[in-house]
Design an enzyme around this catalytic site. Structure first.
Site, PDB file in Angstrom:
ATOM      1  N   HIS A 106      14.382  -2.436  37.307  1.00 10.11           N
ATOM      2  CA  HIS A 106      13.238  -3.076  37.974  1.00 10.11           C
ATOM      3  C   HIS A 106      13.680  -4.449  38.502  1.00 10.11           C
ATOM      4  O   HIS A 106      14.226  -5.259  37.741  1.00 10.11           O
ATOM      5  CB  HIS A 106      12.074  -3.265  36.994  1.00 10.11           C
ATOM      6  CG  HIS A 106      10.836  -3.824  37.641  1.00 10.11           C
ATOM      7  ND1 HIS A 106       9.980  -3.051  38.381  1.00 10.11           N
ATOM      8  CD2 HIS A 106      10.328  -5.076  37.676  1.00 10.11           C
ATOM      9  CE1 HIS A 106       8.984  -3.798  38.836  1.00 10.11           C
ATOM     10  NE2 HIS A 106       9.172  -5.037  38.420  1.00 10.11           N
ATOM     11  N   ASP A 142       5.695  -0.367  34.188  1.00 10.36           N
ATOM     12  CA  ASP A 142       6.726  -1.392  33.993  1.00 10.36           C
ATOM     13  C   ASP A 142       6.461  -2.212  32.727  1.00 10.36           C
ATOM     14  O   ASP A 142       6.694  -3.423  32.690  1.00 10.36           O
ATOM     15  CB  ASP A 142       6.796  -2.325  35.207  1.00 10.36           C
ATOM     16  CG  ASP A 142       7.055  -1.575  36.489  1.00 10.36           C
ATOM     17  OD1 ASP A 142       7.684  -0.513  36.428  1.00 10.36           O
ATOM     18  OD2 ASP A 142       6.604  -2.049  37.557  1.00 10.36           O
ATOM     19  N   CYS A 707      53.360 -40.870  66.788  1.00  5.42           N
ATOM     20  CA  CYS A 707      53.601 -40.984  65.347  1.00  5.42           C
ATOM     21  C   CYS A 707      55.063 -40.812  64.979  1.00  5.42           C
ATOM     22  O   CYS A 707      55.535 -41.360  63.987  1.00  5.42           O
ATOM     23  CB  CYS A 707      52.738 -39.988  64.587  1.00  5.42           C
ATOM     24  SG  CYS A 707      52.862 -38.309  65.206  1.00  5.42           S
TER      25      CYS A 707
END
Length: 898
Positions: A106, A142, A707
């Site tokens: 469930h 349930d 760089c």
């Protein structure tokens, strides 16, 4: 155990398969009858295995068990009934018959949300926790004793579909199988359900899913998502029943612009925006709905409400007609109950279900991988004709996606009109920064403002990271077939190539790069980078590892490369577009998403790139661009807990700070490409003219803003004077001026602060006693120009011998003939180790020197020869991690994790 599986659906199919894997005997599968000639997935799986399958239309008649059905069930000799998902009423004679009874899955945390619509009500009530229960069946609804429960968090924008797929389905299968295992071991508990907290809600059906507008925005959002997709929350709009899908709560601080839509009963009109339909609760707060469906079953994007049905049919080419016929065959195979597929055939009215949608989407991918469909595309184009029209539009790149809105700054320059976005780019849109904050980006050629650019704030960073995270976790990018991802990246490279002159012009006016260099290197290598990494998308792989314990237990060990998630990128101002490409392309290839901060002084090519990425079809949130300050935007990216990797190129000082912040925040991975003082050693046996030419390039390339620039040249004393003489002669020939002039050799420095530092740097060299041979001054003209400069007689202790200028300044020192080891010692006497070089005709000497230079790259008889296939990175305080090349993928340093 001997088990009867009673139920249906893919969930039941997966439980069945896992029970068989666990060694249980499935004595019978009891499921529903075929629908429209198609068997339920559980029945199909069981029939394939030769397991008896029973398809009873009902078990009871007028409240009484049908004895013929019960007799057939009892004949299976089941010891346990497992009901993974069952829509039929099962008599208690069946429930109680097995020795171990019956267990039921469930999808709620019982006793909360009893009933058939448990997932819907978990969301409708706004529960923060959800989950599932496996319980022992009894004669109540349930209410039986609990055997096992598992819980999960309910996300704010979860729908029935998302929470089911994320948790209730996969973990529910595992939980159901674990419950059976506990029963088999005699360890299964029976915990009586508490009366406190018990709720029972009705089954959600279309007639009771109507929206009550007299609620808060959060309650409206919960109602819509709780009914998404079945049965679908609806309301009357323009005299017809309209169903709302894809709800999410909206930040109320965001301005809402669009076309009003009157909705009867709502506190105020909705607003159709380019993102969807904005709705208002009675508290004045807002929610956003993505999709709408009309009574005839037609679904549209909510953003297209006022445009629905307005597009004319496209005429198919011969190739597209062939594709259409291929898809007709696919429809026929899916809709086996339909004798002939007509243009008017409706996919869903002909019996197709959600699994058929998934199959159809996959079938399209097999036949046209560039046609990336979502399930919603099928729901929005239900007839065969509409479906083909939609696919063809997508294949042509005309799929009626919302138009990208760009507020350009246009300039007629360099014999063309350039169109420059100037706002932040977040989640596929150009937007203003919080509070409308802006700053001016300056043209270094004349010092004038190019335009106002949005200045990102901390809230903008958070929005961009959230968008990137959602695109990675929930969007199509991370789930996309790698080959399809590669095609999108390649398409982006093609668009960049189409716009290369425009990109190079923007780069020239924003960074001062000479146009011809920008075209070849800044832009050209960027295009190459995206193409290179597009090819890597489907070649990222782990490895299988032989282990000591592989036998006799038949163990298998393997590694798998996975994307990391949200990658932050912070790039410098010397190569704005190329640095973006070097870092972004690898991230995208691996399936990551990106939040990038360009240098504050050079944001424009990054924003143009964002536009091209959107036009190439990269999904929303994959690329986000945030111009802004490093102290604010860069710092927030370093600190942000949802950023998993940060790539930075810039100064060593800032790199150290970023590394610390990344460690303190969430130990995010870092790659750093930092400062350099690259040595270039030139021996007397060099090819002189080439050494002079390449030596000048090593220093003056990109006006020294490089760089890997040679920060110090070591000349063997016997060639020192001749080398310097030749260099000075060439420097005097260099043309300094407008970078858009094709004859210009040397453009302006990037910005005023950098120009001032160069002046100070050279003054320091003179004060320390170095010989200034030429240059060393600012050029007296508008803009930020600095003369190419040459220093000689530079001693090891001097400031200019140890620190980089990052400008057009050649630093020359001598070394005595034969003292190879001594010059190597001097060259390595630096905390940097990015690049280096050696010029000699003696291959043995070249190899000896290159092996002993402590640098990430060693150039031999050349310089500045980077390539997309060669890894790039440094040692020591020049950083760690690699850009470019296969190393990005075979190490975990940059974009993948094992």
């Amino acid at each position: 155990m001997r088990i009867a599986v009673i139920g249906q659906s893919l969930f039941g199919q997966e439980v069945y398969k896992e029970l068989r894997k666990d060694g249980h005997t499935i004595v019978g599968v009891f499921t529903i009858p075929d629908k429209d000639g198609k068997a339920d997935p559980l029945a199909t799986e069981a029939e394939k295995d030769g397991v008896p399958v029973f398809k009873f239309p009902r078990w009871r008649l007028k409240g009484q068990a049908i004895q013929e059905v019960v007799t057939q069930y009892k004949a299976t000799g089941a010891e346990l009934n497992v009901l993974p998902f069952c829509s039929q009423f099962i008599p208690m004679e069946v429930i109680d018959h097995p020795r171990h009874g019956s267990i039921i899955y469930h999808p709620s945390l019982l006793p909360r949300h009893r009933g058939a619509s448990a997932i819907n009500w978990t969301l409708i009530h706004g529960d923060k926790k959800g989950g599932f229960t496996v319980f022992w069946a009894d004669d109540g609804l349930d209410t039986g004793p609990i055997l096992l429960q598992r819980e999960c968090d309910v996300e704010p924008n979860d729908t029935v579909n998302t929470i089911y797929k994320r948790f209730l389905f996969p973990e529910g299968v595992k939980g159901t199988v674990e419950a059976v295992r506990l029963i088999a071991e005699g360890k299964a508990p029976k915990i009586t359900q508490p009366a406190e907290g018990a709720t029972y809600e009705c089954i959600q059906k279309k007639d009771n899913a109507k929206i009550d507008w007299n609620q808060s925005a959060e309650a409206l959002h919960n109602w819509i998502r709780g009914n998404d997709k079945v049965p679908g929350a609806w309301a009357e709009v323009d005299g017809q029943k309209v169903t709302f899908y894809g709800s999410s709560l909206v930040d109320n601080e965001t301005a809402v612009n669009g076309q009003p839509l009157e909705i009867p009963g709502a506190s105020q009109p909705g607003i159709v925006t380019k993102s969807g339909l904005v709705l208002f609760g009675n508290d004045g707060k807002t929610l956003l709905v993505k999709n709408l469906q009309f009574e005839d079953g037609k679904m549209i994007a909510a953003a297209q409400y006022f445009r629905s049905g307005s597009s004319a049919a496209v005429e198919l080419t011969e190739e597209e007609k062939t594709f259409a016929e291929q898809m007709r065959v696919v429809w026929e195979s899916i809709l086996s109950n339909v004798s002939q597929i007509e243009d008017s055939t409706d996919f869903f009215k002909s019996g197709a279900a959600s699994m058929d949608v998934v199959r159809l989407v996959e079938e399209v991918k097999l036949r046209a991988s560039s046609c990336q469909l979502q399930n919603e595309d099928v729901y929005m184009n239900t007839t065969f004709k509409d479906f083909i029209q939609m696919c063809v539009r997508k294949l042509r790149g005309e799929d009626d996606e919302e138009e990208l809105v760009v507020d350009y700054v246009s300039k007629n320059i360099n014999n063309m009109i350039i169109k420059m976005p100037h706002q932040l780019f977040i989640n596929g849109e150009f937007v203003d920064a919080e509070g409308g904050k802006t700053y001016k980006t300056i043209n270094p050629t004349d010092g004038t403002a190019i335009c106002d650019v949005s200045l990102a704030q901390i809230s903008d960073v958070d929005r961009a990271v959230a968008a990137a995270k959602e695109a990675f976790e929930e969007g199509e990018w991370g789930k996309m077939n790698p080959r399809d991802r590669g095609r999108l990246i390649y398409r982006l490279a093609d668009l960049m190539e189409e716009h290369q002159e425009e990109l190079a012009t923007i780069e020239a006016i924003d960074s001062g790069a000479v146009y011809t260099l920008a075209l070849k290197t800044h832009v050209g290598m960027s295009i190459q980078t995206f193409r290179y990494f597009a090819g890597w998308c489907d070649k990222i792989q782990g490895s299988t590892i032989p282990i000591n314990q592989a036998r006799p237990n038949r163990n298998l060990t393997f590694t798998k490369k996975e994307p990391m998630g949200v990658c932050a990128i912070v790039i410098p101002w010397n190569y704005p577009l190329m640095m973006l490409a070097w870092k972004t392309a690898a991230c995208l290839a691996a399936g990551n998403t990106v939040v990038l901060k360009p240098a504050q002084v050079t944001p424009l090519t990054a924003l143009k790139f964002a536009e091209l990425a959107a036009r190439a079809g990269l999904p929303k949130g994959v690329i986000n661009i945030l111009p802004g300050s490093g102290a604010l935007v860069g710092q927030r990216l370093s600190d942000h807990p949802d950023v998993r990797k940060l790539g930075f190129t810039g100064s060593t000082e800032i790199g150290k700070h970023i590394m610390k912040s990344c460690a303190v925040s969430n130990v995010k991975k870092v790659s750093l490409e930092l400062g350099g003082k690259s040595p270039l050693i030139i021996f007397s046996d060099c090819e002189m003219d080439k050494a002079v030419r390449m030596g000048m390039s090593s220093v003056f390339f990109n006006k020294g803003e490089n760089c890997i620039a040679a920060g110090r040249l070591f000349l063997e004393d016997s060639i020192h004077d001749l080398f310097v003489q030749k260099v000075v002669e060439e420097v005097k020939k260099m043309k300094i001026g407008d970078p858009l002039d094709r004859s210009t050799d040397h453009g302006p420095q990037n910005h005023k602060a950098h120009l001032d530092k160069l002046v100070e740097y050279c003054q320091t060299g003179v004060k320390e006693g170095a010989t200034l041979v030429c240059g060393g001054r600012q050029v007296q003209r508008p803009g930020f120009f600095f003369e190419p400069t040459v220093f000689t007689d530079v001693q090891d202790h001097m400031y200019i011998a140890k620190e980089e200028s990052f400008g057009p300044v050649m630093i020359i020192s001598k070394f005595k003939s034969g003292e190879v080891d001594d010059v190597l010692r001097r060259a390595n006497a630096t905390e940097y180790g990015l690049a280096s070089g050696v010029f000699t005709r003696d291959i043995s000497k070249a190899l000896y020197v290159s092996e002993r230079l402590n640098a990430g790259t060693v150039f031999v008889n050349t310089y500045n020869k980077t390539d997309v296939a060669a890894p790039f990175g440094g040692f020591k305080q020049s950083g760690f991690g690699k850009d470019l090349g296969k190393a990005n993928y075979l190490s975990v340093d940059f974009i993948c994790q094992n």
